[in-house]
Design a protein around this motif. Structure first.
Motif, PDB file in Angstrom:
ATOM      1  N   ALA A 121       0.853  -1.192   0.000  1.00 46.45           N
ATOM      2  CA  ALA A 121       0.000   0.000   0.000  1.00 46.45           C
ATOM      3  C   ALA A 121       0.886   1.239   0.000  1.00 46.45           C
ATOM      4  O   ALA A 121       2.049   1.193   0.426  1.00 46.45           O
ATOM      5  CB  ALA A 121      -0.933   0.013   1.201  1.00 46.45           C
ATOM      6  N   GLU A 122       0.338   2.336  -0.500  1.00 44.00           N
ATOM      7  CA  GLU A 122       1.055   3.609  -0.522  1.00 44.00           C
ATOM      8  C   GLU A 122       0.164   4.705   0.061  1.00 44.00           C
ATOM      9  O   GLU A 122      -1.046   4.567   0.112  1.00 44.00           O
ATOM     10  CB  GLU A 122       1.464   3.997  -1.953  1.00 44.00           C
ATOM     11  CG  GLU A 122       2.469   3.057  -2.615  1.00 44.00           C
ATOM     12  CD  GLU A 122       1.834   1.836  -3.213  1.00 44.00           C
ATOM     13  OE1 GLU A 122       0.685   1.955  -3.705  1.00 44.00           O
ATOM     14  OE2 GLU A 122       2.452   0.746  -3.161  1.00 44.00           O
ATOM     15  N   LYS A 123       0.834   5.776   0.483  1.00 40.36           N
ATOM     16  CA  LYS A 123       0.145   6.959   0.999  1.00 40.36           C
ATOM     17  C   LYS A 123      -0.905   6.581   2.055  1.00 40.36           C
ATOM     18  O   LYS A 123      -2.073   6.934   1.954  1.00 40.36           O
ATOM     19  CB  LYS A 123      -0.494   7.741  -0.147  1.00 40.36           C
ATOM     20  CG  LYS A 123       0.525   8.282  -1.141  1.00 40.36           C
ATOM     21  CD  LYS A 123      -0.146   9.100  -2.239  1.00 40.36           C
ATOM     22  CE  LYS A 123       0.893   9.653  -3.213  1.00 40.36           C
ATOM     23  NZ  LYS A 123       0.262  10.431  -4.309  1.00 40.36           N
ATOM     24  N   THR A 141      -7.016   5.384   5.527  1.00 42.19           N
ATOM     25  CA  THR A 141      -7.120   5.576   4.074  1.00 42.19           C
ATOM     26  C   THR A 141      -5.773   5.217   3.456  1.00 42.19           C
ATOM     27  O   THR A 141      -4.720   5.410   4.085  1.00 42.19           O
ATOM     28  CB  THR A 141      -7.485   7.022   3.707  1.00 42.19           C
ATOM     29  OG1 THR A 141      -6.465   7.908   4.156  1.00 42.19           O
ATOM     30  CG2 THR A 141      -8.823   7.423   4.308  1.00 42.19           C
ATOM     31  N   HIS A 143      -3.730   4.234  -0.695  1.00 47.65           N
ATOM     32  CA  HIS A 143      -3.759   3.852  -2.102  1.00 47.65           C
ATOM     33  C   HIS A 143      -3.405   2.368  -2.169  1.00 47.65           C
ATOM     34  O   HIS A 143      -2.366   1.953  -1.637  1.00 47.65           O
ATOM     35  CB  HIS A 143      -2.768   4.672  -2.912  1.00 47.65           C
ATOM     36  CG  HIS A 143      -3.181   6.110  -3.065  1.00 47.65           C
ATOM     37  ND1 HIS A 143      -2.590   6.959  -3.963  1.00 47.65           N
ATOM     38  CD2 HIS A 143      -4.143   6.832  -2.450  1.00 47.65           C
ATOM     39  CE1 HIS A 143      -3.150   8.151  -3.892  1.00 47.65           C
ATOM     40  NE2 HIS A 143      -4.105   8.101  -2.968  1.00 47.65           N
ATOM     41  N   GLN A 146      -3.615   0.638  -7.329  1.00 49.42           N
ATOM     42  CA  GLN A 146      -4.208   1.628  -8.236  1.00 49.42           C
ATOM     43  C   GLN A 146      -5.631   2.015  -7.842  1.00 49.42           C
ATOM     44  O   GLN A 146      -6.316   2.706  -8.593  1.00 49.42           O
ATOM     45  CB  GLN A 146      -4.174   1.125  -9.692  1.00 49.42           C
ATOM     46  CG  GLN A 146      -2.777   0.810 -10.190  1.00 49.42           C
ATOM     47  CD  GLN A 146      -2.756   0.304 -11.612  1.00 49.42           C
ATOM     48  OE1 GLN A 146      -3.483   0.802 -12.473  1.00 49.42           O
ATOM     49  NE2 GLN A 146      -1.925  -0.700 -11.873  1.00 49.42           N
ATOM     50  N   ARG A 148      -8.316   2.532  -4.056  1.00 50.84           N
ATOM     51  CA  ARG A 148      -8.355   3.213  -2.752  1.00 50.84           C
ATOM     52  C   ARG A 148      -8.916   2.282  -1.678  1.00 50.84           C
ATOM     53  O   ARG A 148      -9.849   1.512  -1.931  1.00 50.84           O
ATOM     54  CB  ARG A 148      -9.220   4.470  -2.856  1.00 50.84           C
ATOM     55  CG  ARG A 148      -9.294   5.291  -1.570  1.00 50.84           C
ATOM     56  CD  ARG A 148     -10.035   6.590  -1.797  1.00 50.84           C
ATOM     57  NE  ARG A 148     -10.226   7.350  -0.556  1.00 50.84           N
ATOM     58  CZ  ARG A 148      -9.311   8.110  -0.006  1.00 50.84           C
ATOM     59  NH1 ARG A 148      -8.128   8.226  -0.587  1.00 50.84           N
ATOM     60  NH2 ARG A 148      -9.550   8.782   1.110  1.00 50.84           N
ATOM     61  N   ILE A 173      -9.671  -1.301  -7.389  1.00 50.66           N
ATOM     62  CA  ILE A 173      -8.334  -1.885  -7.300  1.00 50.66           C
ATOM     63  C   ILE A 173      -8.107  -2.861  -8.450  1.00 50.66           C
ATOM     64  O   ILE A 173      -9.053  -3.433  -9.016  1.00 50.66           O
ATOM     65  CB  ILE A 173      -8.125  -2.606  -5.954  1.00 50.66           C
ATOM     66  CG1 ILE A 173      -9.093  -3.796  -5.816  1.00 50.66           C
ATOM     67  CG2 ILE A 173      -8.260  -1.652  -4.793  1.00 50.66           C
ATOM     68  CD1 ILE A 173      -8.783  -4.683  -4.626  1.00 50.66           C
TER      69      ILE A 173
END
Length: 376
Positions: A121-123, A141, A143, A146, A148, A173
């Motif tokens: 996961a990112e951010k 929350t 990313h 691709q 959320r 996703i």
């Protein structure tokens, strides 16, 4: 008027200077690296987990005051590999409470890149609250592949066997890289497409195996414009059509996948076993219903599909397909026993039709009608 303006500018400049001096004093006199042993010790004492903070700690001032950690690893007791691997972690909390080891702590955390088990996961952004030995993470929350992720989670009983609960929703996703990270890229059976997923679950344990065995909950999914890789249902449908019409079976076309318009379903998870009774697949040439189970720890599949051919197919029977075995190399085949039942039913129908014609031709009146009714 000019005098007032000069006064306001002077006050603003003074405030800026004070802020700069405060930041400078914080950087030079309040070393955040003093928090590192406190954090490691508190995590060890409270949860039993091993926390490793690589690199030096520093202050972060945007969007608020926070401690920045370059690389954070978290592993369960007795485990050599970390189940949490986070890069560029920024934690904002009441630092005085942390230093005094209070029973209550709350704040926020942001993570640029996170690996949880094998999921990437990112951010990631989350609010944390520690109170009465219960960790609440809400809201969350991130990313995710691709898309959320939104949701919440909580943990408790860290000193014995930790219990985790979560309620998360993922939207838009890409399902293929997610499944590849979970099952490995060499797995023969996979799915691609854009998906929505929801999961509510609870588990306990300190190792991945233990947590998988104790997993209970529910999951729902809705995938669109994708493919079932490793399974060519179109080829199996053609084979069944040929068998039912007593024709030669064509060799495979090496497509080894089934494109679909939509794939939906729900599953209940009990003690690490997921069971579904309402999987529905819509493809250009057919529709299919499926039900079955998967043992999450061993990844053993046992799925039964009923494939309903479209209008272009000669066969109007629902074709039975079995998918069994390990996810990495499952056995995909026609259910020959059910196919034989269909063939037998077809032969019986032909005999009934022939007998009805002979009765109509040679047995008139009420006797003929009685015999016709027996054939129905």
């Amino acid at each position: 008027m000019m005098k007032i303006l000069k006064t306001l500018l002077s006050i603003t400049a003074l405030i800026l200077i004070i802020c700069i001096l405060a930041i400078g004093m914080l950087v030079f006199f309040a070393d955040p690296n003093k928090l590192k042993p406190v954090l490691v010790e508190e995590v060890k004492k409270t949860t039993g987990y091993q926390l490793i903070i690589e690199g030096k700690l520093s202050w972060s001032f945007y969007p608020g005051l926070a401690v920045k950690m370059e690389h954070v690893l978290l592993s369960a007791p007795g485990q050599t590999s970390a189940f949490v691997d986070a890069h560029d972690v920024r934690m904002a909390a009441d630092l005085m409470e942390l230093l005094r080891s209070k029973e209550k702590l709350q704040g926020g955390v942001s993570i640029a890149s996170l690996r949880l088990m094998n999921i990437q996961a990112e951010k990631v952004n989350a609010r944390l609250q520690w109170k009465s030995n219960i960790l609440t993470i809400s809201p969350i929350t991130a990313h995710l592949y691709q898309g959320r992720l939104e949701g919440e989670a909580s943990g408790r009983r860290f000193t014995s066997e930790p219990v985790w609960n979560w309620d998360v929703q993922a939207s838009n996703i890409q399902i293929k890289p997610l499944l590849e990270d979970i099952n490995g890229k060499k797995t023969r059976l996979n799915l691609s497409g854009t998906g929505q997923m929801k999961m509510q679950a609870e588990t306990s344990g300190k190792t991945r195996e233990r947590m998988t065995d104790n997993l209970n909950g529910s999951v729902s999914f809705n995938l669109s414009n994708g493919a079932m890789e490793g399974v060519d249902l179109n080829y199996l449908l053609k084979n069944a059509d040929a068998l039912l019409n007593k024709e030669a079976v064509n060799p495979p076309e090496n497509l080894n996948q089934t494109e679909f318009n939509r794939l939906t379903g729900t599953a209940l998870i009990s003690q690490g076993v997921a069971e579904s009774k309402d999987i529905f697949l819509t493809a250009p040439a057919f529709t299919a219903n499926a039900q079955g189970t998967i043992v999450l720890k061993s990844r053993e599949l046992d799925l039964q599909l009923q494939v309903k051919p479209g209008e272009s197919a000669r066969t109007k029977w629902e074709i039975p397909v079995l998918i069994t075995g390990d996810v990495s190399h499952p056995d995909v085949r026609l259910d020959t026993m059910e196919i034989q039942k269909i063939l037998t039913a077809q032969e019986i129908d032909k005999l009934k039709s022939k007998a009805a014609k002979e009765i109509k031709k040679h047995v008139p009146g009420k006797t003929g009608e009685f015999l016709q009714n027996l054939l129905r």
